[in-house]
Design an enzyme around this catalytic site. Structure first.
Site, PDB file in Angstrom:
ATOM      1  N   PRO A 165     -10.191   5.693 -11.345  1.00 13.06           N
ATOM      2  CA  PRO A 165      -9.200   4.989 -12.173  1.00 13.06           C
ATOM      3  C   PRO A 165      -7.969   4.614 -11.351  1.00 13.06           C
ATOM      4  CG  PRO A 165      -9.821   7.121 -13.113  1.00 13.06           C
ATOM      5  CD  PRO A 165     -10.373   7.074 -11.738  1.00 13.06           C
ATOM      6  N   GLU A 166      -7.646   3.333 -11.369  1.00 12.28           N
ATOM      7  CA  GLU A 166      -6.437   2.860 -10.722  1.00 12.28           C
ATOM      8  C   GLU A 166      -5.488   2.376 -11.810  1.00 12.28           C
ATOM      9  OE1 GLU A 166      -7.408   0.339  -7.341  1.00 12.28           O
ATOM     10  OE2 GLU A 166      -9.375   1.290  -7.156  1.00 12.28           O
TER      11      GLU A 166
END
Length: 265
Positions: free
Chosen positions: A2-3
């Site tokens: 997850p960014e």
DNA sequence: CCAACGTCCTGCGTGC
DNA sequence: TGCACGCAGGACGTTG
């Protein structure tokens, strides 16, 4: 992994479900996920707000307590109205008065911090790319004295907060900048292109995040619709969408970088 | 101060 | 078939 767009999407969906709700019980299946404080301390607290700082998620309670979470590689939050079917790899359960918030993390690299003062789990956090202050000049200021490769600079959370390994490759391809270029060598035109690519790609990914995570099945980013938007990441050998030459993969600082050696200079 | 590297962790793909 | 191995990488601590 997850960014920024994935973490922001998670925050937005959590917000509707859990803001104003009270924590009724806690179950910690894997204690080392709790990096600081005691999760049990938030029992009886009401959740006031949920927001993002870089890739950290912050849950603000009504009694001066804060819970931070970082998903690292495989962390995610799942929502369940009841616990009739519990998914695998759930490390923490946070029971609310309207359902249950599950912290799921296969590789268990993520963490949760419970703090009551101004403590933050990050050392130094750089500017947020979706912040108004993220101008070409601001980016230039942060890059002009860095001799590391621009790809590595993009991953440095103390410079810019929120970009991870996937979007670093995507952004550089979009801006037409070679990943091994020293950050300090970028001129203002290139820095402007880079800044615009960062904002454009993160924003569009965020915009499609709503469809990716519907039904509150938040995944690790590889399973969602974002995958379809990627132009170079994990595309080694496939034709560049601009010039048709083969996408190449190199390793920088023990991480894969994907790029087009023709389009990116 | 900057830069480079080791550390943590588990599922999965590969090769023999 | 079974097993050993390497890879995926985000942030921080340590070292130079």
């Amino acid at each position: 992994m997850p960014e920024l767009p994935e973490v922001e999407s998670i925050c937005r969906m959590l917000r509707d479900r859990i803001c104003g709700r009270m924590v009724s019980d806690i179950e910690v299946m894997l204690p080392r996920i709790i990096r600081r404080g005691r999760l049990e301390d938030i029992i009886g607290s009401k959740i006031n707000s949920v927001f993002r700082r870089g890739k950290f998620i912050c849950f603000e309670m009504d009694n001066n307590l804060r819970m931070f979470a970082h998903l690292r590689m495989t962390g995610t939050f799942l929502w369940r109205n009841d616990l009739t079917s519990t998914p695998s790899h759930v490390r923490v359960e946070i029971k609310l008065d309207n359902g249950c918030l599950l912290y799921r993390d296969v590789r268990t690299l993520g963490g949760i911090w419970v703090v009551k003062d101004g403590y933050t789990p990050w050392k130094r956090l750089g500017i947020d790319p979706l912040d108004g202050g993220f101008t070409p000049e601001e980016l230039q200021l942060r890059l002009h004295d860095r001799r590391i490769a621009i790809k590595q600079a993009l991953l440095d959370q103390s410079l810019i907060a929120g970009i991870g390994n996937i979007y670093a490759s995507e952004v550089l391809w979009n801006a037409g900048i070679h990943p091994t270029r020293s950050a300090a060598t970028l001129n203002i035109e290139e820095t402007t292109r880079l800044r615009n690519s960062i904002v454009e790609i993160l924003s569009s990914s965020l915009a499609s995040g709503g469809t990716t995570f519907r039904d509150f099945q938040l995944s690790d980013g590889r399973d969602g619709a974002f995958q379809d938007l990627l132009k170079v990441y994990a595309k080694e050998g496939l034709p560049c969408l601009k010039c048709r030459s083969a996408i190449r993969r190199i390793v920088q600082a023990q991480r894969s970088t994907y790029f087009c050696s023709v389009c990116q200079q």
